[in-house]
Design an enzyme around this catalytic site. Structure first.
Site, PDB file in Angstrom:
ATOM      1  N   SER A 183       0.797  -1.230   0.000  1.00 10.56           N
ATOM      2  CA  SER A 183       0.000   0.000   0.000  1.00 10.56           C
ATOM      3  C   SER A 183       0.828   1.278   0.000  1.00 10.56           C
ATOM      4  CB  SER A 183      -0.939   0.003   1.200  1.00 10.56           C
ATOM      5  OG  SER A 183      -0.190   0.081   2.388  1.00 10.56           O
ATOM      6  N   HIS A 211      -5.776  -4.657  -1.350  1.00  6.27           N
ATOM      7  CA  HIS A 211      -5.664  -3.504  -2.255  1.00  6.27           C
ATOM      8  C   HIS A 211      -5.802  -3.928  -3.723  1.00  6.27           C
ATOM      9  CE1 HIS A 211      -4.742  -0.182   0.470  1.00  6.27           C
ATOM     10  NE2 HIS A 211      -4.066  -1.049   1.188  1.00  6.27           N
ATOM     11  N   LYS A 242     -12.515  -2.021   1.553  1.00  7.01           N
ATOM     12  CA  LYS A 242     -11.811  -1.117   0.628  1.00  7.01           C
ATOM     13  C   LYS A 242     -12.640  -1.000  -0.657  1.00  7.01           C
ATOM     14  CE  LYS A 242      -7.312  -1.263   2.796  1.00  7.01           C
ATOM     15  NZ  LYS A 242      -6.744  -2.384   3.545  1.00  7.01           N
TER      16      LYS A 242
HETATM   17  C1  LIG Z   1      -6.531  -2.858   4.927  1.00  8.40           C
HETATM   18  C2  LIG Z   1      -5.726  -4.079   4.970  1.00  8.40           C
HETATM   19  C3  LIG Z   1      -6.011  -5.109   5.875  1.00  8.40           C
HETATM   20  C4  LIG Z   1      -7.061  -4.974   6.943  1.00  8.40           C
HETATM   21  O1  LIG Z   1      -8.341  -5.006   6.398  1.00  8.40           O
HETATM   22  P1  LIG Z   1      -9.604  -4.734   7.355  1.00  8.40           P
HETATM   23  O2  LIG Z   1     -10.713  -5.470   6.726  1.00  8.40           O
HETATM   24  O3  LIG Z   1      -9.790  -3.252   7.384  1.00  8.40           O
HETATM   25  O4  LIG Z   1      -9.247  -5.269   8.698  1.00  8.40           O
HETATM   26  C5  LIG Z   1      -5.265  -6.268   5.809  1.00  8.40           C
HETATM   27  N1  LIG Z   1      -4.280  -6.407   4.893  1.00  8.40           N
HETATM   28  C6  LIG Z   1      -3.969  -5.438   4.011  1.00  8.40           C
HETATM   29  C7  LIG Z   1      -2.882  -5.656   3.005  1.00  8.40           C
HETATM   30  C8  LIG Z   1      -4.678  -4.240   4.026  1.00  8.40           C
HETATM   31  O5  LIG Z   1      -4.360  -3.275   3.167  1.00  8.40           O
END
Ligand SMILES: *Cc1c(COP(=O)(O)O)cnc(C)c1O
Length: 400
Positions: A183, A211, A242
């Site tokens: 990210s 992502h 997301k």
């Molecule tokens: C955002 C993210 C998470 C966590 O996701 P949530 O559903 O908000 O707990 C886990 N791994 C990665 C790579 C992320 O970008």
């Protein structure tokens, strides 16, 4: 007795503030979207959400969620295996497994929990976990919960992966865990090479596609589609928080026996409520929408490519890539950390909301502003962002 810790915390908080690392929450007074209002009344264009497909406040989703609230109620007041499973939870698991091209899937309250619960049920002390050095915090925590042998692999370094695979040959099973997309950089994991190596050395592959799910690859299935390795990745974890609607929830998708095992053994699944009915139904609506048309991921790809080109033409140093995370790099300037912060603050005054990142979130000398494109952005929004970047860039002598 709240005494000693209070003084220590005050001191610690002051140190964080003095170092300029104190994280403030910016309060938003509207629904999530391309254009939002922040507390104080300013309207800004939002380029820092993970709202990749613009679904967070999509009318079709809001309608599906309203209907689900009436049809399925508000809460479950139970974990899944007691009385916390409705038909929509089963439907969502089936749909997300199909979407990702896997046998089955198991829901969690968040992907943080999915990553926290995916290793421990399989990985005993006779086994080995190989993990990319820059993997997400939740993967790191999930691995910490196991007694497995650990091998940290240099970030996206295939020679190091092969060396560690060789070292781990004595273990009963091996798994390599990687983010599909990182990210901070928008780097896409080289899954083709990873799958080739892991097949050669008999190692499971686990990809966290938070992502990527919904938009990477021709039909948005994720980095396994993008890298043409569908069917070769063993486990995928992802989030509904997301691109896939942006509310919350996560899942692990994989082979039938592994998912069945997780339903028996995975602690965040066994001991915590799953996503509420409204979110389950909303996520189903998202997957239906994305299975019917690639319009949104196509628009996102177009926006991402357009922004990269316009910013490069304007003279900015963009980290090359093919993902809607676009880092604008300040590393060639002395005092890059301060510059990135000042640049982001000035952009906010111009009505463009982006975040500056510097050490220790990214390596020293690699301060950046991370821009995230969305299918909710129109060409006019992107033009306004580039104009603001150009204006501030000239002011701060970042571009000529
Ligand atoms: C955002 C993210 C998470 C966590 O996701 P949530 O559903 O908000 O707990 C886990 N791994 C990665 C790579 C992320 O970008």
């Amino acid at each position: 007795m709240y005494g000693k810790i209070k003084e220590d915390l005050r001191e610690g908080l002051r140190e964080i503030r003095d170092a300029g690392l104190y994280k403030e929450e910016r309060v938003i007074t509207t629904p999530q979207g391309a254009e939002i209002q922040v507390q104080g009344g300013k309207t800004v264009l939002n380029f820092c959400a993970n709202n990749y497909l613009g679904l967070s406040s999509h009318p079709q989703l809001i309608e599906a969620a309203h209907k689900a609230l009436d049809a399925w109620g508000y809460g479950m007041s139970s974990v899944r295996f007691i009385c916390g499973t409705q038909e929509i939870h089963k439907q969502l698991e089936k749909k997300v497994a199909d979407f990702l091209g896997m046998d089955d899937a198991i829901l969690y309250a968040a992907c943080f929990d999915a990553n926290g619960g995916v290793f421990e049920p399989f990985m005993t002390k006779e086994t080995a976990i190989l993990t990319d050095a820059l993997n997400h915090a939740s993967i790191i925590d999930g691995i910490r919960l196991t007694k497995a042998q650990r091998f940290i692999v240099n970030h996206m370094d295939m020679a190091d992966l092969e060396a560690k695979l060789k070292e781990a040959q004595g273990a009963k099973y091996r798994i390599f865990a990687t983010d599909g997309v990182y990210s901070m950089d928008g780097d896409i994991a080289p899954l083709k090479d990873i799958c080739d190596l892991c097949e050669k050395y008999d190692c499971l592959v686990m990809v966290d596609d938070c992502h990527a799910s919904g938009f990477m690859g021709k039909t948005g299935r994720g980095t396994h589609e993008y890298n043409d390795v569908m069917g070769r990745v063993d486990l995928i974890t992802t989030t509904f928080g997301k691109a896939l609607g942006g509310a919350s929830g996560g899942c692990v998708a994989g082979p039938q026996e592994m998912i069945d095992w997780l339903r028996q053994k995975s602690r965040p699944y066994l001991f915590s409520n799953t996503v509420p009915p409204v979110v389950a139904a909303g996520s189903i609506a998202v997957l239906d929408l994305l299975s019917a048309t690639t319009e949104l991921r196509d628009k996102l790809e177009k926006n991402q490519k357009m922004f990269r080109k316009m910013m490069t033409d304007a003279g900015f140093d963009i980290r090359p890539g093919d993902h809607p995370i676009v880092p604008i790099m300040f590393g060639k300037f002395e005092d890059d950390a301060r510059l990135a912060q000042e640049f982001a603050a000035k952009l906010l005054e111009e009505g463009i909301y982006v975040i500056g990142f510097s050490y220790p979130v990214v390596p020293r000398g690699q301060a950046r502003i991370r821009v995230q494109l969305s299918a909710a952005h129109e060409e006019e929004h992107i033009q306004r962002a580039v104009d603001a970047f150009t204006k501030v860039g000239r002011e701060l002598k970042v571009i000529g």
